[in-house]
Scaffold this active site. Structure first.
Site, PDB file in Angstrom:
ATOM      1  N   GLU A 183      -3.842   1.734  -7.615  1.00 57.93           N
ATOM      2  CA  GLU A 183      -4.254   2.897  -6.819  1.00 57.93           C
ATOM      3  C   GLU A 183      -3.316   4.065  -7.128  1.00 57.93           C
ATOM      4  O   GLU A 183      -2.213   4.143  -6.544  1.00 57.93           O
ATOM      5  CB  GLU A 183      -4.156   2.594  -5.323  1.00 57.93           C
ATOM      6  CG  GLU A 183      -5.044   1.475  -4.837  1.00 57.93           C
ATOM      7  CD  GLU A 183      -5.329   1.613  -3.347  1.00 57.93           C
ATOM      8  OE1 GLU A 183      -6.482   1.834  -2.993  1.00 57.93           O
ATOM      9  OE2 GLU A 183      -4.392   1.520  -2.541  1.00 57.93           O
ATOM     10  N   HIS A 205       0.850  -1.195   0.000  1.00 56.72           N
ATOM     11  CA  HIS A 205       0.000   0.000   0.000  1.00 56.72           C
ATOM     12  C   HIS A 205       0.889   1.250   0.000  1.00 56.72           C
ATOM     13  O   HIS A 205       1.922   1.288   0.655  1.00 56.72           O
ATOM     14  CB  HIS A 205      -0.935   0.006   1.210  1.00 56.72           C
ATOM     15  CG  HIS A 205      -2.005   1.035   1.071  1.00 56.72           C
ATOM     16  ND1 HIS A 205      -1.773   2.364   1.317  1.00 56.72           N
ATOM     17  CD2 HIS A 205      -3.287   0.944   0.647  1.00 56.72           C
ATOM     18  CE1 HIS A 205      -2.877   3.047   1.062  1.00 56.72           C
ATOM     19  NE2 HIS A 205      -3.819   2.211   0.657  1.00 56.72           N
TER      20      HIS A 205
HETATM   21  P1  PGA Z   1      -9.522   5.931  -0.190  1.00 54.68           P
HETATM   22  O1  PGA Z   1      -8.372   4.897   0.162  1.00 54.68           O
HETATM   23  O2  PGA Z   1     -10.711   5.150  -0.668  1.00 54.68           O
HETATM   24  O3  PGA Z   1      -9.805   6.645   1.111  1.00 54.68           O
HETATM   25  O4  PGA Z   1      -8.995   6.836  -1.230  1.00 54.68           O
HETATM   26  C1  PGA Z   1      -8.095   3.828  -0.683  1.00 54.68           C
HETATM   27  C2  PGA Z   1      -6.833   3.140  -0.209  1.00 54.68           C
HETATM   28  O5  PGA Z   1      -5.933   3.831   0.268  1.00 54.68           O
HETATM   29  O6  PGA Z   1      -6.735   1.920  -0.269  1.00 54.68           O
END
Ligand code: PGA
Length: 241
Positions: A160, A86
Site C-alpha cells: 500500500e 497499516h
Molecule cells: P483506501 O484505504 O482504499 O481508502 O485507500 C486502503 C487502506 O488504507 O487499507
C-alpha cells in the site's frame, strides 16, 4: 490460490447495528471483513460466508497491558486474519518496525493469517523508483526478521503506497503498472531472501469498483485491500476476483 478481497472499515461505522447491516450486505465468500475490534464479536454471529479479520493485535499474549487485545483472544473469538503494520498505525501511532515485527511473530504463533502492510511514503516516492525499492525491501526485512519459515504460508503482504491511500490527501493516484513493478520486486525479494515458494502480495490504495480490475486482471496480484470503498456495499460488491 484464490485472490482475497479484504474490507478494511477502519474506524467505521458508528454503531454495532450499522456494522451488522453492512456486514450482511458484504457477506460473500472470498471476502475478509475487518471491522473495528469492538464489532468483531457481534459480526461473528452475522457472517456466514466472509471471514473475519482484525485491524490490529498486540505483540504480547497477556499481562498488564491496558487496552490491548491479544492474538489468542482474537483466535478464540473466531477471527482468522489480522492486519499488521497499516500505515495509519505506523504514522499516527508511531508503531515501529520492531513492534510490527513482534506483532507479526505473535500473531502467527497464535494461528492467525497475517496481512502485513508495507509501502513507501510520499518522500521516498518522489525520490524515484530506486528509493522506493530500497524503502520497501528494508521495511519488509525488518517486519519479517527472525520469522520462522514454517509460518510463511500464513503471511500475505499488502503493498500500500502510503500516498495512494484515499485518506492521505496527497492528491496523487497510483498507476497500476507502477504498483505491478513493485509487487514483482517484492515477490522476487521474498523468493530469493526467504526462499518463499509462492509469496502472496495484494495491493491497497484507493481501490474501488472502477479500478479494481486493473489490479486483479492478471495473475500477479493476489488480492486487494479496500478501505473507503468497503463502506459502500453496492460499490464493494462490484469488486470481484
Ligand atoms: P483506501 O484505504 O482504499 O481508502 O485507500 C486502503 C487502506 O488504507 O487499507
Amino acid at each position: 490460490m484464490k485472490k482475497l478481497i479484504v474490507a478494511n472499515w477502519k474506524l467505521n461505522p458508528e454503531s454495532a447495528k450499522a456494522a451488522e447491516s453492512l456486514a450482511r450486505l458484504e457477506d460473500r465468500s472470498g471476502v475478509v471483513i475487518c471491522p473495528p475490534t469492538i464489532y468483531l464479536a457481534p459480526l461473528k454471529k452475522v457472517l456466514k460466508r466472509a471471514k473475519l479479520g482484525a485491524q490490529d493485535a498486540f505483540w504480547i499474549e497477556e499481562g498488564p497491558y491496558t487496552g490491548a487485545v491479544s492474538p489468542s483472544q482474537l483466535v478464540d473469538l473466531g477471527v482468522k486474519y489480522v492486519i499488521i503494520g497499516h500505515s495509519e498505525r505506523r504514522y499516527l501511532l508511531q508503531e515501529s518496525d520492531e513492534v510490527i515485527n513482534q506483532k507479526v511473530e505473535t500473531a502467527l504463533k497464535a494461528g492467525l493469517q497475517v496481512i502485513l502492510c508495507i509501502g513507501e511514503d510520499l518522500e521516498s516516492h518522489e525520490k524515484g523508483s530506486d528509493q522506493t525499492r530500497l524503502f520497501i525491501v528494508d521495511q519488509l526485512g525488518r517486519a519479517l526478521k527472525n520469522v520462522k519459515s514454517k509460518y510463511f504460508k500464513n503471511i500475505v503482504i499488502a503493498y500500500e503506497p502510503v500516498w495512494a491511500i484515499s485518506t492521505s490527501n496527497s492528491g496523487l493516484e497510483d498507476a497500476p503498472d507502477e504498483s505491478k513493478k513493485i509487487i514483482s520486486l517484492i515477490k522476487t525479494f521474498l523468493k530469493k531472501r526467504y526462499l518463499m515458494h509462492n509469496p502472496r502480495v495484494m495491493y491497497g490504495g484507493s481501490v474501488n469498483a472502477e479500478n479494481f480490475d486493473e489490479y486483479l486482471a492478471d495473475d500477479l496480484i493476489d488480492g486487494v485491500l479496500v478501505g473507503s470503498a468497503s463502506l459502500n456495499p453496492r460499490e464493494f460488491n462490484k469488486i470481484q476476483t
